[in-house]
Design a protein around this motif. Structure first.
Motif, PDB file in Angstrom:
ATOM      1  N   ALA A  30      -1.926   5.861   4.087  1.00  0.00           N
ATOM      2  CA  ALA A  30      -2.676   5.330   2.944  1.00  0.00           C
ATOM      3  C   ALA A  30      -3.916   6.153   2.625  1.00  0.00           C
ATOM      4  CB  ALA A  30      -3.059   3.872   3.189  1.00  0.00           C
ATOM      5  N   THR A  31      -4.626   6.595   3.651  1.00  0.00           N
ATOM      6  CA  THR A  31      -5.835   7.397   3.416  1.00  0.00           C
ATOM      7  C   THR A  31      -5.492   8.706   2.720  1.00  0.00           C
ATOM      8  OG1 THR A  31      -7.004   6.435   5.307  1.00  0.00           O
ATOM      9  CG2 THR A  31      -7.787   8.569   4.504  1.00  0.00           C
ATOM     10  N   GLN A  32      -4.412   9.360   3.140  1.00  0.00           N
ATOM     11  CA  GLN A  32      -3.974  10.587   2.484  1.00  0.00           C
ATOM     12  C   GLN A  32      -3.578  10.320   1.038  1.00  0.00           C
ATOM     13  OE1 GLN A  32      -1.337  11.358   6.235  1.00  0.00           O
ATOM     14  NE2 GLN A  32      -1.220  13.192   4.975  1.00  0.00           N
ATOM     15  N   ILE A  33      -2.892   9.204   0.826  1.00  0.00           N
ATOM     16  CA  ILE A  33      -2.447   8.846  -0.517  1.00  0.00           C
ATOM     17  C   ILE A  33      -3.637   8.626  -1.443  1.00  0.00           C
ATOM     18  CG2 ILE A  33      -1.376   6.958  -1.838  1.00  0.00           C
ATOM     19  CD1 ILE A  33       0.701   6.734   0.409  1.00  0.00           C
ATOM     20  N   ILE A  34      -4.623   7.890  -0.945  1.00  0.00           N
ATOM     21  CA  ILE A  34      -5.823   7.629  -1.748  1.00  0.00           C
ATOM     22  C   ILE A  34      -6.516   8.935  -2.107  1.00  0.00           C
ATOM     23  CG2 ILE A  34      -8.158   6.660  -1.658  1.00  0.00           C
ATOM     24  CD1 ILE A  34      -6.979   4.304  -0.065  1.00  0.00           C
ATOM     25  N   ARG A  35      -6.649   9.805  -1.126  1.00  0.00           N
ATOM     26  CA  ARG A  35      -7.341  11.076  -1.361  1.00  0.00           C
ATOM     27  C   ARG A  35      -6.617  11.910  -2.424  1.00  0.00           C
ATOM     28  NH1 ARG A  35      -7.036  13.030   3.496  1.00  0.00           N
ATOM     29  NH2 ARG A  35      -8.863  11.854   4.199  1.00  0.00           N
ATOM     30  N   LYS A  36      -5.296  11.993  -2.314  1.00  0.00           N
ATOM     31  CA  LYS A  36      -4.514  12.768  -3.280  1.00  0.00           C
ATOM     32  C   LYS A  36      -4.612  12.148  -4.673  1.00  0.00           C
ATOM     33  CE  LYS A  36      -1.473  15.402  -5.263  1.00  0.00           C
ATOM     34  NZ  LYS A  36      -1.816  16.789  -5.664  1.00  0.00           N
TER      35      LYS A  36
END
Length: 308
Positions: A30-36
């Motif tokens: 989720a953190t990677q998704i938010i950042r992207k």
């Protein structure tokens, strides 16, 4: 964090009005998704809980990520799994997280929903609508093949001055005015691409401009447009190994592929085309609408929205 996505000479911001970043299929990344997604201009995420076990995850995510607007609700698919004191538990979450909205709740007569007694769905739905009114919070509504029933319930339970979201709206053009009268906003996701374009265009033209929202419904709702370039969820097993998912985009055609919130930009382009409206203008309109809707007292974005 990106301040917005560049489209031509203009920088725009997008607000994902409905998603499920706590979903077990994507929670670990989720953190990677938010950042992207932030890099592509998606700067706010309304994350909807659908069951009691989800509420803890949504609460934690909103504490970790200021861009997440938490929403607590009991989805019609999970009404049979509710605990005897589910409503009291939900109220405790709202007390602990005063900036939360209500959702996802609703009615479902589709292939999944027909397995759950409809009157049971209605009872739980009415209780949560009443709670949303008491809390003066907006509410995100799921509706599948039950729009007539939904309108009748809204007529008896309304009005809803804090607003309600008909998420991933695929209802008819003819029903739009009735729902709008009761405070409805109409949120569009990649599912809109499953409608015949002329039917979708007719329906979109009926929606008041100040009631248009955009959403991803991630990890579901992947746009089904041939040849469009879409962002991938890291580690998605449905993407062939030879495709570099870490690069951020690839051409996707599989209905089993997980949806990424960054793909809201594809929804933006599709809706703008059908409305014959510039993408920048639609982005600004939808962002302003979402900020207004989610800027209720206690919301973490109320001060920011006041500056728009």
């Amino acid at each position: 964090m990106s301040g917005g996505a560049s489209r031509g000479a203009t920088t725009v911001k997008l607000f994902d009005a409905h998603c499920h970043l706590q979903d077990p299929r994507i929670f670990s990344v989720a953190t990677q998704i938010i950042r992207k997604a932030q890099e592509t201009g998606v700067v706010k995420f309304a994350v909807n809980g659908v069951s009691e076990k989800d509420w803890h995850l949504v609460k934690h995510m909103s504490e970790q990520h200021p861009c997440v607007i938490p929403c607590f609700g009991l989805h019609p698919w999970y009404v049979l799994e509710r605990s005897p004191n589910w409503l009291s538990v939900m109220k405790e979450f709202f007390s602990a997280v005063p900036g939360a909205a209500v959702g996802e709740i609703g009615l479902d007569k589709g292939s999944h929903g027909k397995k759950i007694d409809f009157m049971d769905q209605v009872q739980v739905f009415r209780q949560q609508l009443k709670l949303a009114k008491e809390l003066e919070r907006p509410v995100s509504v799921h509706c599948v093949r039950a729009f007539g029933d939904l309108l009748e319930i809204l007529q008896s339970e309304g009005p809803f001055p804090a607003g309600l979201i008909l998420h991933s709206y695929l209802g008819s053009a003819e029903m739009v005015p009735g729902f709008a009268k009761h405070g409805a906003y109409f949120s569009f996701s990649g599912y809109l691409t499953s409608m015949k374009p002329q039917k979708a265009k007719k329906m979109l033209k009926m929606v008041p401009t100040d009631r248009i929202l955009l959403e991803s419904d991630a990890p579901d709702g992947l746009p089904q447009l041939k040849g469009c370039s879409l962002s991938c969820v890291p580690g998605d097993a449905s993407i062939p190994q030879e495709q570099p998912v870490h690069s951020g985009t690839t051409n996707i055609d599989s209905k089993g592929t997980l949806n990424h919130p960054a793909n809201i930009s594809t929804v933006l382009g599709y809706v703008a085309t059908l409305l014959e409206m510039p993408e920048d203008e639609l982005a600004q309109v939808s962002y302003r609408n979402a900020m207004h809707l989610f800027s209720y007292p206690g919301s973490k974005i109320s001060e920011e929205a006041a500056l728009l």
